[in-house]
Design a protein around this motif. Structure first.
Motif, mmCIF file in Angstrom:
data_model
loop_
_atom_site.group_PDB
_atom_site.id
_atom_site.type_symbol
_atom_site.label_atom_id
_atom_site.label_comp_id
_atom_site.label_asym_id
_atom_site.label_seq_id
_atom_site.Cartn_x
_atom_site.Cartn_y
_atom_site.Cartn_z
ATOM 1 N N CYS A 392 155.974 63.788 -26.968
ATOM 2 C CA CYS A 392 155.016 64.683 -27.124
ATOM 3 C C CYS A 392 153.997 64.902 -27.168
ATOM 4 C CB CYS A 392 155.206 65.838 -28.435
ATOM 5 S SG CYS A 392 154.271 67.308 -28.470
ATOM 6 N N LYS A 393 153.228 65.191 -25.841
ATOM 7 C CA LYS A 393 152.067 64.747 -25.907
ATOM 8 C C LYS A 393 150.901 66.168 -26.360
ATOM 9 C CE LYS A 393 152.307 61.482 -22.798
ATOM 10 N NZ LYS A 393 153.399 61.585 -22.233
ATOM 11 N N LYS A 394 151.350 66.458 -26.362
ATOM 12 C CA LYS A 394 149.829 67.957 -27.032
ATOM 13 C C LYS A 394 150.864 68.340 -28.372
ATOM 14 C CE LYS A 394 148.364 70.801 -23.789
ATOM 15 N NZ LYS A 394 147.307 70.927 -24.196
ATOM 16 N N LEU A 395 149.729 67.582 -28.942
ATOM 17 C CA LEU A 395 149.690 67.495 -30.906
ATOM 18 C C LEU A 395 148.424 67.450 -31.154
ATOM 19 C CD1 LEU A 395 151.224 64.687 -32.209
ATOM 20 C CD2 LEU A 395 151.400 64.809 -29.948
ATOM 21 N N CYS A 396 148.090 67.632 -32.224
ATOM 22 C CA CYS A 396 146.901 67.510 -32.767
ATOM 23 C C CYS A 396 147.518 67.195 -34.615
ATOM 24 C CB CYS A 396 145.282 68.303 -33.158
ATOM 25 S SG CYS A 396 145.879 70.115 -33.217
ATOM 26 N N GLY A 397 146.563 66.805 -34.870
ATOM 27 C CA GLY A 397 146.542 66.313 -36.804
ATOM 28 C C GLY A 397 145.353 67.709 -37.069
ATOM 29 N N VAL A 398 145.635 68.155 -38.303
ATOM 30 C CA VAL A 398 144.396 68.670 -38.434
ATOM 31 C C VAL A 398 144.743 68.217 -40.661
ATOM 32 C CG1 VAL A 398 144.071 71.678 -40.127
ATOM 33 C CG2 VAL A 398 144.955 70.904 -38.026
ATOM 34 N N SER A 399 143.667 67.998 -41.078
ATOM 35 C CA SER A 399 143.814 67.634 -42.147
ATOM 36 C C SER A 399 142.779 68.872 -43.477
ATOM 37 C CB SER A 399 142.832 65.970 -42.459
ATOM 38 O OG SER A 399 141.341 66.089 -41.602
ATOM 39 N N ILE A 400 143.620 68.723 -44.057
ATOM 40 C CA ILE A 400 142.748 69.500 -45.351
ATOM 41 C C ILE A 400 142.043 68.723 -45.874
ATOM 42 C CG2 ILE A 400 143.202 71.568 -47.686
ATOM 43 C CD1 ILE A 400 146.323 71.789 -46.126
ATOM 44 N N VAL A 401 140.539 69.760 -45.980
ATOM 45 C CA VAL A 401 139.584 67.961 -46.490
ATOM 46 C C VAL A 401 139.639 68.418 -48.072
ATOM 47 C CG1 VAL A 401 136.874 68.122 -47.203
ATOM 48 C CG2 VAL A 401 138.157 69.070 -44.931
ATOM 49 N N ARG A 402 139.228 67.241 -49.185
ATOM 50 C CA ARG A 402 139.053 65.944 -48.382
ATOM 51 C C ARG A 402 140.187 65.364 -48.831
ATOM 52 N NH1 ARG A 402 136.103 62.545 -52.381
ATOM 53 N NH2 ARG A 402 137.210 63.666 -54.163
ATOM 54 N N SER A 403 141.163 65.201 -49.402
ATOM 55 C CA SER A 403 142.341 64.297 -49.341
ATOM 56 C C SER A 403 143.677 64.310 -48.685
ATOM 57 C CB SER A 403 143.538 64.697 -50.880
ATOM 58 O OG SER A 403 144.318 65.546 -50.445
ATOM 59 N N GLY A 404 142.976 65.399 -47.381
ATOM 60 C CA GLY A 404 144.124 64.976 -46.425
ATOM 61 C C GLY A 404 143.696 63.708 -44.841
ATOM 62 N N GLU A 405 142.478 63.835 -45.899
ATOM 63 C CA GLU A 405 141.403 62.305 -44.923
ATOM 64 C C GLU A 405 141.614 61.597 -45.132
ATOM 65 O OE1 GLU A 405 137.233 64.932 -43.904
ATOM 66 O OE2 GLU A 405 137.619 64.235 -46.284
ATOM 67 N N SER A 406 142.723 61.127 -45.901
ATOM 68 C CA SER A 406 142.995 59.734 -46.045
ATOM 69 C C SER A 406 144.476 60.129 -45.378
ATOM 70 C CB SER A 406 143.460 60.304 -47.766
ATOM 71 O OG SER A 406 144.530 60.852 -48.715
ATOM 72 N N MET A 407 144.879 61.368 -45.065
ATOM 73 C CA MET A 407 146.291 60.466 -43.925
ATOM 74 C C MET A 407 145.956 60.708 -42.715
ATOM 75 S SD MET A 407 148.631 63.349 -46.059
ATOM 76 C CE MET A 407 150.156 63.089 -45.223
ATOM 77 N N GLU A 408 144.249 60.668 -41.874
ATOM 78 C CA GLU A 408 143.617 60.677 -40.800
ATOM 79 C C GLU A 408 144.048 58.950 -40.292
ATOM 80 O OE1 GLU A 408 140.301 62.595 -40.009
ATOM 81 O OE2 GLU A 408 140.591 63.681 -41.486
ATOM 82 N N ASN A 409 144.247 58.239 -41.100
ATOM 83 C CA ASN A 409 143.687 56.737 -40.227
ATOM 84 C C ASN A 409 145.370 56.610 -39.455
ATOM 85 O OD1 ASN A 409 140.960 56.431 -39.929
ATOM 86 N ND2 ASN A 409 141.295 54.990 -42.247
#
Ligand SMILES: Nc1ncnc2c1ncn2[C@@H]1O[C@H](COP(=O)(O)OP(=O)(O)O)[C@@H](O)[C@H]1O
Ligand SMILES: Nc1ccn([C@@H]2O[C@H](COP(=O)(O)O)[C@@H](O)[C@H]2O)c(=O)n1
Ligand SMILES: [Mg+2]
Length: 534
Positions: A392-409
């Motif tokens: 699927c090409k149409k996707l994005c991530g959304v992190s709930i700041v701040r701990s969600g940012e740990s999942m971005e990498n």
């Protein structure tokens, strides 16, 4: 082996690449550590139980890729046996449509009971270990099935020459009937299990034990791993490994006291049939075990660990039944090992980040498996056509700041160039008002959203974030919420409000405490991950 609480358990894991199914060995601990009372309900001290653990990487990785990981409609196989196919063959994908990855929220997922096989030599303590497990679980959703119940009754001629009958040969059992029983129980039906009399060597002709379908079935017996068909139905295989001399001594005592035999006949049977059959059939089947328990019922640590594992399965079962869009990644001892490490308050920061990253990666990969896909054909270097799928090409991530940012990498590592938005939710004083900062892709309404937060506690912040996404035009069914741990309260809160949203998590914890912290939990994830906890 003395346990050094400071030493990171990472060094105690021995990873064996060469062995496809090297079992997990659960060693004895000093008595001070092996008491049941020292283990808390959620297994917080389970790390102490495994100072010398060998895990087969191949097995773990295979087991970690549960069927729902494929993104195809294979949800019913979520708890399928370890030997069942995990991923679809290339041909199985043909004809799949862009919506095939979307389970119908109105259709409850069928989950089969979890079948645990317990094998080992005679008098090794199989029955004792199973009784201990069931007693500790104290839960009617677990049933015990004894292979002994499926002994063929002797004919009058065989009874006359009983000393020549080999009760330890696979042919002594009616394995087809055992299979029929397991299959009926697995499909939710009850079964009239025969009652076998060790004194007369016959089944009771007029009475049976009714075994009802349940969430966990434990099947124990000397040869339960011998037949591949039976083995293939098992989700977990345990081998009780007890010294042969100890077993013989126990057998003499048991057979004379409980089975009406005299010592001479026990010894004669042992030398003529029991020992040779152990060498020919039982011992060779030990290689199929996922877990080996030395010394059987004496090994409280091993029993506790297995009980914890089953409890996890039962707990998850209920929530997943209520909310069909909740997906718990298939639990393996590798995953439990990582959880044990990151939940340990004494772990170093470096190890916390390392093992959190590993777990996050697994959760992200599982989450991606729930995205829709389209069929795609490619030509391989051999000039052949391969029918596969396109991401699927149409996707994005959304992190709930701040701990969600740990999942971005982890998300970036899996999805090249993915856009990641942010939402900050702030609790404003005691009145529960929340201020929200957001930075989201402009075309987010056209995208599937992977919402990132390692801990789902009350579900309040998550619901705020989801509300915002919905306001921006994202349908709830296009949101996959990824967590490392989820509290049941949070799952109820989010899933009730947004039943078509999917939650993918690696473990469901016991509960929230009065301060709304997840128990056993792992503390303030963001602080521990980003090093702001000291
Ligand atoms: N840890 C133990 N210590 C002492 N006796 C035991 C222990 N475990 C089992 N036994 C005894 O040994 C005998 C065989 O145990 P059981 O659990 O029936 O073994 P299995 O089912 O493997 O044949 C039984 O009489 C049981 O009471
Ligand atoms: N009529 C019978 C049937 C079986 N046995 C012995 O029982 C052993 C299996 O039961 P465990 O609880 O010990 O696993 C097996 O070794 C048979 O020899 C028997 O003696 N008489
Ligand atoms: Mg037994």
């Amino acid at each position: 082996m003395p346990l050094n609480r400071k030493a990171p358990l990472a060094y105690s894991f021995v990873l064996k690449r060469h062995s496809r199914r090297s079992p997990l060995r659960l060693p004895k601990l000093p008595p001070s550590l092996s008491r049941r009372g020292r283990l808390d309900r959620a297994g917080a001290t389970a790390s102490a139980a495994m100072p010398e653990v060998s895990l087969a990487v191949d097995y773990v990785m295979e087991a970690a890729s549960g069927a729902h990981f494929s993104g195809l409609r294979l949800d019913g196989l979520l708890s399928s046996p370890s030997s069942s196919p995990r991923a679809p063959a290339a041909g199985a994908v043909a004809g799949a449509t862009a919506t095939a990855g979307q389970p119908d929220p109105n259709t409850p997922r069928q989950r089969e009971p979890f079948l645990i096989g317990v094998s080992g030599g005679t008098a090794s303590g199989k029955t004792t270990v199973c009784d201990m497990i069931i007693q500790q679980l104290h839960d009617h959703r677990v049933v015990l099935l004894n292979q002994d119940s499926f002994y063929r009754g002797l004919t009058p001629e065989e009874s006359d020459r009983v000393h020549e009958y080999n009760f330890d040969h696979p042919d002594a059992f009616d394995t087809d009937q055992l299979l029929d029983c397991i299959q009926k129980l697995k499909s939710g039906q009850s079964y009239q299990v025969p009652i076998y009399d060790f004194k007369t060597h016959r089944r009771c002709s007029d009475s049976f034990r009714q075994v009802n379908a349940s969430d966990v079935i434990i099947l124990e017996g000397i040869l339960v791993f011998h037949d591949q068909r039976v083995r293939n139905l098992m989700n977990m295989k345990i081998f009780v490994d007890t010294d042969a001399d100890v077993r013989l001594a126990r057998r003499i005592r048991r057979d004379t006291v409980e089975r009406g035999r005299d010592i001479d006949s026990v010894l004669e049977q042992y030398a003529k049939f029991v020992k040779p059959a152990f060498d020919d059939f039982v011992l060779p089947s030990k290689k199929y075990a996922d877990v080996i328990i030395p010394r059987g019922g004496d090994n409280h640590v091993a029993v506790d660990l297995i009980v914890q594992h089953i409890r996890t399965k039962l707990g998850q079962h209920d929530l997943c039944k209520i909310y069909p869009n909740v997906y718990v990644i298939q639990s393996t001892f590798q995953i439990r090992g990582m959880h044990t490490l990151i939940r340990d308050r004494d772990i170093s920061k470096h190890d916390f980040v390392f093992y959190s990253d590993r777990l996050i990666r697994l959760v992200v990969e599982h989450g991606l498996g729930h995205l829709p896909f389209t069929e795609k054909q490619v030509i391989t270097p051999t000039g052949s056509l391969y029918t596969g799928v396109d991401f699927c090409k149409k996707l994005c991530g959304v992190s709930i700041v701040r701990s969600g940012e740990s999942m971005e990498n982890a998300l970036r590592a899996c999805c090249k160039g993915i856009k990641i938005g942010k939402i900050l939710i702030h609790r404003d004083g005691d009145n529960g008002k929340q201020l929200i900062y957001e930075k989201l892709p402009k075309d987010i309404s056209e995208r599937h959203v992977l919402l990132l937060d390692p801990v789902l506690a009350t579900g309040n912040s998550a619901n705020q974030a989801i509300e915002l996404l919905i306001q921006k035009g994202v349908p709830a069914s296009h949101i996959i919420f990824l967590n490392l741990i989820s509290a049941p309260e949070g799952i109820h809160c989010v899933s009730k409000r947004f039943p078509s949203l999917k939650i993918v998590t690696s473990e469901i914890d016991v509960a929230l405490n009065e301060e709304f912290r997840v128990i056993p939990g792992m503390g303030e994830f963001g602080d521990r991950y980003f090093g702001t906890d000291d």
